[in-house]
Design a protein around this motif. Structure first.
Motif, PDB file in Angstrom:
ATOM      1  N   GLY B 338       0.795  -1.219   0.000  1.00  8.81           N
ATOM      2  CA  GLY B 338       0.000   0.000   0.000  1.00  8.81           C
ATOM      3  C   GLY B 338       0.826   1.266   0.000  1.00  8.81           C
ATOM      4  N   ALA B 339       2.061   1.157   0.443  1.00  6.34           N
ATOM      5  CA  ALA B 339       2.912   2.343   0.452  1.00  6.34           C
ATOM      6  C   ALA B 339       3.394   2.677  -0.957  1.00  6.34           C
ATOM      7  N   THR B 379      -5.272   1.873   4.455  1.00  6.12           N
ATOM      8  CA  THR B 379      -3.975   2.493   4.750  1.00  6.12           C
ATOM      9  C   THR B 379      -3.239   2.876   3.480  1.00  6.12           C
ATOM     10  N   SER B 380      -3.547   2.176   2.360  1.00  7.83           N
ATOM     11  CA  SER B 380      -2.790   2.444   1.129  1.00  7.83           C
ATOM     12  C   SER B 380      -2.997   3.872   0.645  1.00  7.83           C
ATOM     13  N   PHE B 381      -4.105   4.485   1.051  1.00  5.64           N
ATOM     14  CA  PHE B 381      -4.361   5.868   0.647  1.00  5.64           C
ATOM     15  C   PHE B 381      -3.547   6.844   1.481  1.00  5.64           C
ATOM     16  N   LEU B 382      -3.085   6.357   2.649  1.00  7.14           N
ATOM     17  CA  LEU B 382      -2.495   7.260   3.634  1.00  7.14           C
ATOM     18  C   LEU B 382      -0.997   7.080   3.813  1.00  7.14           C
ATOM     19  N   THR B 383      -0.483   5.901   3.411  1.00 10.93           N
ATOM     20  CA  THR B 383       0.942   5.657   3.679  1.00 10.93           C
ATOM     21  C   THR B 383       1.812   6.243   2.583  1.00 10.93           C
ATOM     22  N   PHE B 386       3.384   6.594  -1.703  1.00  5.39           N
ATOM     23  CA  PHE B 386       2.265   6.607  -2.640  1.00  5.39           C
ATOM     24  C   PHE B 386       0.960   6.538  -1.880  1.00  5.39           C
ATOM     25  N   GLY B 387       0.264   7.648  -1.732  1.00  4.19           N
ATOM     26  CA  GLY B 387      -1.036   7.625  -1.089  1.00  4.19           C
ATOM     27  C   GLY B 387      -1.919   8.674  -1.720  1.00  4.19           C
TER      28      GLY B 387
HETATM   29 NA    NA Z   1       0.138   4.342   0.277  1.00  8.13          NA
END
Ligand code: NA
Ligand code: NA
Lengths: 174, 440, 342
Positions: B338-339, B379-383, B386-387
């Motif tokens: 997700g990062a 979490t992928s949107f926030l880490t 890449f988020g």
């Molecule tokens: Na991310």
């Protein structure tokens, strides 16, 4: 031919395609709603809505690939390259196009050509009682691949000419 | 090169391409082509187009993606959200942390109408960011609450992520929507609780706002009810018909777009140029999402045919881990991915590897696993790096708000998402209860 | 010299039809020894079901298992090579393929697309429609959106007031559950059970008049086939023949077991003889119509009808110890005219 003229020609082409094709969302939405009404209100679903809405949707999104690239809407991780400074970033971006976009685009264009040609020669249709032609959509896939490849050329030319910053304020995404 | 080597090389190229800042869709597609070349099997590249056509173009379910995006565009043109937020903000002006709470509640509502996170974060960012900073909210808390709440839309149905997940798993859209509903809402409430606790413990970070604009509570409540009515009708109409199995996700998305347009017209906000802008934006966003699917299907196709998939699965099976540990490991991998990757890529890459293994496990409910993954994907949107949420917020935040403040701000919310995962893991009925009630 | 083939199928691993493919691959790998190794990939993992044909044709994979009817959009003749409405049973297909010229027709039709075909699976009568309301008679089909495979099948359904949706087998469960369709036919009771249709429907109407039997097999890229030695080709043909017989017994056994489970899970209704006679009449009209629109299908139907007429003498003489019925099929002469008019 002047680089700027090439960029302008390609950008305009995808801009025109994008501005026309984006309207199709209304068309497949309308087909689906029409079918819903006929089906639930009149117990008489259409014979064609299912396949046709699928085909228009497929045509719609795939033809917009070049348009989305022209507006830099395809997402990417640019937090790292931004630190390189303009020259370094441009070099890395051009390398990205050569390493990834070019091979993919080449395969996309070449394979969709063979794919469309086979379908076209067979006059391929769907296999049920409504024999909806499939080959126009497969041919469109090839056209879409070409539009995307052309836009890739335009983007690389912009990077080479140092004209790649104009889009900064026009980024979009999901 | 053996299958293991190819698998490693393909993932290596994927990472390199991402860090080079090349668009994800083409990094995936390019890595597929290079992988086939490395394997000495260029003839397998034919499957790239077969897969693109069969999996992405010829796919009835995915029609819902552009149409839900269109619905979001129409809805944000309608001005419903602005008015709702205004009345909620005034109503909660005396509550500690009221502004932040208003952001959470409006975001949950937005999430349930459609949930295109770009739209949610932009709307909230434009309306709430400056007022919060002006009233003395800490920049990091402001950024965190807007970013995290804005992502709820992809978890709380209707959600284009859940539609994609259903399309590439044996689960149905209805089942997934029902399964993700409670975890999504509970996560939203968790955010609200966190904000409320912060407001009590650290009033310096989230001060009460004594607004000059004083309107009677009754009037505000009435205003809120009137403003909230159209989106609520949408929610119950769309989601209700979908969950009740009356309409398909595709049908619901078309009707939803039409209803949202109707709301725009009814509120006298219809203008041809904004209508056309909505169509253009929808086109770009849909092409962006679906081209990642295109790239990912090319990638996984080559990955399969060169033996990479089997090799990877064998490695995982050979680990011989206890099921819970294996699932925890998979979720951790999703968290790490997700990062670097967006949700589309993660779903398409991980599903073919993980789902068959999870299906082999005894007593593991596939729906539960997929929803757990959906929660982790928040979490992928926030880490970083890449988020999406970080990108969107960065794009609208004032220059004095530093990127590090945004990143620090989302950290507690990542912690809350992890907490939610543990809750879902410990209490699977959070996922399974609603689908069971609805579908037996 | 050793060959290594990649083979995929139109069936996902969740549908029991894939067992026919897997059994063939096992037999083939055993019989060909070191000369050929077939790596089998379940449906969807390499290419989507609808694209298997193109993948084999273009040599992306060397072999692809199928049900020929999926390719009727490329040539209508694929439809009767896969199934017939109210005509052939499984034994008819075996007889016709092996001794009445059927095998040559498969090779001819697939050969036009650069492929060799080995029919290696046959299933007898399909279940019929799984729906959420009982289908007592043909009028009940009015307004229903049903997943049905095949050109002829779709035309018959439309004459009965229904509307056809075509989708691959692996997509049906979700479509039923999502309400994309009101009902579906797919395959034999055991395969339908493996598809989970009992979870998403409440009623089942037998018999499956739309597909009285079905054929399955493997498409092989011509270049890949030609690269094999005659011995290896022979071994593959032997494996296919052995698989053909095994598949019949296997599916009939599995269908019997599954029928008992269905009987407990859903409400089973049966069309009466009159209704079936009505269906036969419509099926005959549609077969004649389709045959006369497509010269290649006319050729296939003509061969099949000639077999039926030829075999009828002995089959009817051996009643009640005969294999199956002599169907009251379409008139042969109009179809001959359409086949030979070209
Ligand atoms: Na991310
Ligand atoms: Na949502």
């Amino acid at each position: 031919m002047d680089v700027n003229a090439i960029i302008k020609a390609i950008d305009s082409l995808n801009e025109v395609v994008g501005r026309i094709v984006c309207v199709l969302a209304i068309v497949f939405a309308a087909i689906i709603i029409y079918d819903v009404v006929l089906r639930y209100a009149f117990n008489a679903p259409t014979r064609w809505a299912f396949d046709l809405s699928k085909q228009i949707y497929g045509f719609y999104f795939v033809m917009l690939g070049g348009y989305a690239l022209r507006h830099q809407s395809h997402v990417r991780v640019d937090l790292l390259t931004e630190r390189l400074g303009d020259g370094g970033r441009r070099a890395v971006e051009i390398l990205g196009y050569l390493l990834f976009f070019l091979p993919f685009s080449w395969v996309f264009v070449a394979q969709t050509f063979a794919f469309a040609q086979t379908s076209w020669n067979q006059g391929e249709t769907t296999y049920g009682s409504v024999q909806l032609p499939v080959y126009p959509l497969k041919a469109a896939l090839f056209v879409a691949a070409v539009l995307l490849a052309l836009q890739g050329i335009s983007e690389v030319l912009k990077l080479l000419a140092g004209r790649d910053l104009y889009w900064r304020e026009t980024r979009h995404g999901a | 090169m053996g299958p293991e080597g190819i698998a490693l090389a393909m993932f290596g190229m994927l990472l390199i391409g991402l860090f080079m800042g090349h668009p994800l869709a083409f990094v995936l597609g390019g890595s597929a082509v290079l992988g086939a070349v490395l394997a000495g099997k260029t003839m397998v590249l034919g499957i790239v187009v077969n897969r693109i056509f069969g999996d992405v173009l010829d796919n009835y379910t995915l029609i819902a993606i552009p149409l839900f995006v269109l619905m979001a565009q129409f809805l944000s043109n309608s001005g419903v959200t602005d008015k709702m937020f205004e009345s909620l903000r005034l109503l909660m002006s005396d509550v500690r942390g009221g502004l932040a709470l208003a952001v959470v509640f409006i975001s949950i509502l937005l999430a349930a109408t459609t949930g295109i996170i770009g739209a949610s974060i932009t709307v909230m960012g434009v309306m709430a960011l400056r007022p919060m900073l002006n009233y003395g909210y800490a920049p990091s808390l402001t950024a965190g609450v807007i970013a995290a709440s804005g992502c709820l839309g992809i978890l709380i149905p209707p959600s284009i992520m859940l539609i994609l997940m259903a399309s590439y798993s044996p689960l149905s859209v209805g089942e997934l929507f029902a399964g993700a509903m409670i975890p999504g809402i509970v996560l939203g409430l968790l955010y609200a609780v966190y904000v409320a606790v912060i407001a009590v413990l650290r009033p310096d970070l989230a001060p009460p706002v004594h607004s000059d604009e004083r309107l009677p509570k009754g009037k505000l409540l009435r205003m809120l009810a009137v403003e909230a009515l159209p989106p609520l009708v949408l929610i119950f109409g769309i989601l209700g018909s979908l969950l009740a199995g009356i309409a398909t996700a595709t049908e619901a998305s078309a009707i939803g777009a039409a209803l949202a347009l109707l709301i725009v017209v009814a509120r006298g906000r219809f203008r041809l140029d904004t209508f056309y802008d909505a169509l253009k934006e929808t086109g770009k966003t849909s092409a962006m999402i679906l081209f990642i699917v295109v790239g990912a299907t090319a990638f996984t196709g080559v990955f399969n045919i060169t033996g990479g998939l089997r090799a990877t699965q064998e490695v995982i099976r050979a680990l011989d881990m206890a099921p819970w540990l294996l699932i925890a490991t998979m979720l951790f991998i999703v968290f790490v991915l997700g990062a670097f990757l967006d949700w589309t890529g993660i779903v398409l890459l991980s599903f073919p590897i993980f789902l068959p293994i999870v299906q082999e496990m005894e007593g593991i409910n596939l729906l539960w696993f997929v929803v757990l993954m959906a929660v982790v994907l928040q979490t992928s949107f926030l880490t970083p790096p890449f988020g999406y949420a970080l990108f969107y917020l960065r794009a609208i935040a004032p220059p004095q708000m530093r990127t590090t403040q945004i990143i620090v701000g989302v950290m507690p919310f990542i912690g809350l998402i992890v907490l939610m995962c543990i809750a879902v893991a410990l209490f699977p009925s959070l996922v399974t209860w609603l689908p069971q009630v609805l579908y037996g | 010299q050793d060959a290594n083939w990649q083979m995929t199928t139109t069936w996902p691993s969740s549908l029991e039809l894939i067992e026919i493919d897997r059994h063939f691959v096992e037999l083939a790998n055993a019989l060909t020894g070191d000369a050929l190794q077939i790596d089998f990939f379940e449906g969807g993992s390499l290419v989507p079901a609808g694209e298997v044909f193109g993948a084999v044709q273009n040599g992306v994979v060397q072999a692809g298992a199928d049900w020929p009817g999926y390719w009727a959009g490329r040539d209508a003749a694929f439809s009767p090579l896969a199934t017939t409405p109210s005509l052939f049973n499984a034994v008819d297909y075996v007889n016709w393929i092996q001794e009445w010229g059927g095998a040559e027709i498969y090779d001819e039709v697939y050969g036009r697309f650069g492929m060799v075909y080995l029919p290696y699976g046959v299933t007898n009568n399909e279940s019929g429609f799984h729906t959420n309301k009982p289908l007592q008679n043909l009028a009940d089909l009015q307004g229903m959106r049903l997943r049905v495979s095949g050109l002829e099948q779709g035309r018959i359904l439309e004459r009965l007031g229904g509307s056809q949706v075509s989708m691959a087998g692996g997509e049906i469960y979700q479509a039923l559950e999502r309400g994309v369709i009101d009902g579906a036919e797919f395959s034999t009771p055991n395969v339908d059970w493996s598809g989970g249709f009992q979870q998403v429907t409440s009623d089942w109407a037998t018999p499956g008049w739309h597909q009285s039997a079905s054929v399955f097999g493997v498409m092989i890229n011509k270049d890949a086939w030609d690269a094999l030695s005659p011995e290896t080709q022979n071994a593959l043909e032997t494996a296919a023949t052995a698989n053909l017989l095994w598949s019949l017994a296997f599916t009939e056994k599995r269908a019997t077991e599954a029928y008992a489970k269905w009987d407990e899970a859903v409400n089973i209704t049966r069309y009466d003889d009159e209704t079936l006679a009505e269906v036969q009449k419509i099926a005959n009209e549609v077969i004649t119509e389709v045959a006369c629109e497509n010269p290649t299908s006319a050729k296939v139907y003509l061969s099949q009808l000639e077999y039926l007429a030829d075999y009828a003498q002995w089959r009817d003489a051996s009643v009640p110890f005969n294999l199956g019925r002599t169907p009251d099929g379409p008139e042969i002469e109009p179809i001959r005219a359409c086949a030979e008019g070209q």
